[in-house]
Design a protein around this motif. Structure first.
Motif, PDB file in Angstrom:
ATOM      1  N   UNK A  45       0.838  -1.194   0.000  1.00 21.11           N
ATOM      2  CA  UNK A  45       0.000   0.000   0.000  1.00 21.11           C
ATOM      3  C   UNK A  45       0.875   1.246   0.000  1.00 21.11           C
ATOM      4  N   UNK A  46       0.578   2.187  -0.888  1.00 25.33           N
ATOM      5  CA  UNK A  46       1.306   3.458  -0.909  1.00 25.33           C
ATOM      6  C   UNK A  46       0.742   4.315   0.214  1.00 25.33           C
ATOM      7  N   UNK A  47       1.589   4.651   1.214  1.00 26.73           N
ATOM      8  CA  UNK A  47       1.080   5.425   2.345  1.00 26.73           C
ATOM      9  C   UNK A  47       1.459   6.892   2.278  1.00 26.73           C
ATOM     10  N   UNK A  48       2.477   7.260   1.466  1.00 27.52           N
ATOM     11  CA  UNK A  48       2.790   8.689   1.353  1.00 27.52           C
ATOM     12  C   UNK A  48       3.701   8.978   0.169  1.00 27.52           C
ATOM     13  N   UNK A  49       3.638  10.226  -0.276  1.00 25.38           N
ATOM     14  CA  UNK A  49       4.584  10.801  -1.230  1.00 25.38           C
ATOM     15  C   UNK A  49       5.296  11.916  -0.506  1.00 25.38           C
ATOM     16  N   UNK A  63       2.481  -6.161   4.829  1.00 24.64           N
ATOM     17  CA  UNK A  63       2.582  -7.028   5.995  1.00 24.64           C
ATOM     18  C   UNK A  63       3.300  -8.298   5.580  1.00 24.64           C
ATOM     19  N   UNK A  64       4.376  -8.610   6.277  1.00 22.53           N
ATOM     20  CA  UNK A  64       5.154  -9.798   5.987  1.00 22.53           C
ATOM     21  C   UNK A  64       5.242 -10.635   7.259  1.00 22.53           C
ATOM     22  N   UNK A  65       4.561 -11.776   7.252  1.00 19.06           N
ATOM     23  CA  UNK A  65       4.538 -12.680   8.413  1.00 19.06           C
ATOM     24  C   UNK A  65       4.075 -11.961   9.680  1.00 19.06           C
ATOM     25  N   UNK A  66       3.048 -11.123   9.538  1.00 19.79           N
ATOM     26  CA  UNK A  66       2.474 -10.443  10.691  1.00 19.79           C
ATOM     27  C   UNK A  66       3.212  -9.190  11.130  1.00 19.79           C
ATOM     28  N   UNK A  67       4.273  -8.823  10.438  1.00 20.44           N
ATOM     29  CA  UNK A  67       5.042  -7.634  10.782  1.00 20.44           C
ATOM     30  C   UNK A  67       4.933  -6.637   9.628  1.00 20.44           C
ATOM     31  N   UNK A  68       4.637  -5.388   9.944  1.00 26.62           N
ATOM     32  CA  UNK A  68       4.564  -4.353   8.916  1.00 26.62           C
ATOM     33  C   UNK A  68       5.949  -3.949   8.449  1.00 26.62           C
ATOM     34  N   UNK A  69       6.155  -3.961   7.124  1.00 23.12           N
ATOM     35  CA  UNK A  69       7.436  -3.589   6.535  1.00 23.12           C
ATOM     36  C   UNK A  69       7.201  -2.432   5.577  1.00 23.12           C
ATOM     37  N   UNK A  70       7.988  -1.364   5.740  1.00 25.08           N
ATOM     38  CA  UNK A  70       7.878  -0.208   4.857  1.00 25.08           C
ATOM     39  C   UNK A  70       9.170  -0.031   4.091  1.00 25.08           C
ATOM     40  N   UNK A  71       9.034   0.394   2.844  1.00 20.36           N
ATOM     41  CA  UNK A  71      10.205   0.650   2.024  1.00 20.36           C
ATOM     42  C   UNK A  71       9.972   1.933   1.243  1.00 20.36           C
ATOM     43  N   UNK A  72      10.994   2.749   1.149  1.00 18.55           N
ATOM     44  CA  UNK A  72      10.910   4.030   0.458  1.00 18.55           C
ATOM     45  C   UNK A  72      11.592   3.892  -0.899  1.00 18.55           C
ATOM     46  N   UNK A  73      10.883   4.281  -1.955  1.00 19.90           N
ATOM     47  CA  UNK A  73      11.400   4.212  -3.317  1.00 19.90           C
ATOM     48  C   UNK A  73      11.465   5.608  -3.918  1.00 19.90           C
ATOM     49  N   UNK A  99      -2.346   3.958   9.389  1.00 16.26           N
ATOM     50  CA  UNK A  99      -2.420   2.534   9.047  1.00 16.26           C
ATOM     51  C   UNK A  99      -1.421   1.723   9.871  1.00 16.26           C
ATOM     52  N   UNK A 100      -0.334   2.366  10.308  1.00 17.69           N
ATOM     53  CA  UNK A 100       0.689   1.671  11.097  1.00 17.69           C
ATOM     54  C   UNK A 100       0.123   1.118  12.399  1.00 17.69           C
ATOM     55  N   UNK A 101      -0.865   1.798  12.973  1.00 15.61           N
ATOM     56  CA  UNK A 101      -1.437   1.383  14.253  1.00 15.61           C
ATOM     57  C   UNK A 101      -2.561   0.354  14.095  1.00 15.61           C
ATOM     58  N   UNK A 106      -8.873  -3.926   9.980  1.00 17.07           N
ATOM     59  CA  UNK A 106      -8.919  -2.481  10.197  1.00 17.07           C
ATOM     60  C   UNK A 106      -7.864  -1.763   9.361  1.00 17.07           C
ATOM     61  N   UNK A 107      -6.832  -2.486   8.929  1.00 14.18           N
ATOM     62  CA  UNK A 107      -5.753  -1.886   8.143  1.00 14.18           C
ATOM     63  C   UNK A 107      -6.066  -1.859   6.653  1.00 14.18           C
ATOM     64  N   UNK A 108      -7.252  -2.320   6.264  1.00 13.37           N
ATOM     65  CA  UNK A 108      -7.611  -2.350   4.845  1.00 13.37           C
ATOM     66  C   UNK A 108      -8.128  -0.992   4.388  1.00 13.37           C
ATOM     67  N   UNK A 109      -7.918  -0.717   3.115  1.00 16.77           N
ATOM     68  CA  UNK A 109      -8.398   0.507   2.480  1.00 16.77           C
ATOM     69  C   UNK A 109      -9.501   0.125   1.498  1.00 16.77           C
ATOM     70  N   UNK A 110     -10.586   0.912   1.459  1.00 20.67           N
ATOM     71  CA  UNK A 110     -11.670   0.628   0.525  1.00 20.67           C
ATOM     72  C   UNK A 110     -11.180   0.807  -0.905  1.00 20.67           C
TER      73      UNK A 110
END
Length: 123
Positions: A45-49, A63-73, A99-101, A106-110
């Motif tokens: 999910x793109x969370x910010x620019x 989410x990877x194995x129950x842990x949230x992972x973020x990467x900046x590109x 979304x981090x919390x 609940x972390x899904x986006x419509x």
């Protein structure tokens, strides 16, 4: 100052597909391991620019194995092969840090539903 702007304009990429915050995307990223080069897919999910111009970046969260992972590109990076839109999202914020919390459903986006008439008018 004009010299810097002309150099930055020449380094911008026009082939990146347009996407926005709230969209689920697949980022095809080139990884170099020794002499070999491969493409790794990062879906989330793109969370910010952030920033603008050549320095523009976007953050993708998965989410990877129950842990949230973020990467900046970086948007204009030559290491990004392509960015593929999987699912457009319907959000009313420009930064989705809340979304981090969230956990589970609940972390899904419509999903943003686009009418067929709007798609045909855009073509």
């Amino acid at each position: 100052m004009d010299l810097i702007q002309t150099i930055e304009e020449s380094q911008k990429r026009a082939d990146i597909e347009s996407f926005k915050v709230g969209d689920t995307v697949k980022v095809y990223f080139k990884i170099v391991e020794g002499k070999t080069e491969r493409i790794q897919v990062y879906e989330g999910l793109v969370i910010c620019f952030k920033n603008s111009g050549v320095r523009r970046t976007f953050t993708v969260r998965k989410n990877s194995y129950g842990v949230g992972v973020e990467r900046i590109f970086p948007v204009n990076s030559p290491r990004i092969a392509k960015v593929e839109l999987v699912r457009p999202g319907k959000v009313r914020r420009s930064k989705l840090y809340y979304i981090r919390d969230k956990v589970g459903k609940a972390a899904k986006i419509k999903e943003l539903i686009i009418k067929k008439s709007d798609i045909q008018a855009a073509k």
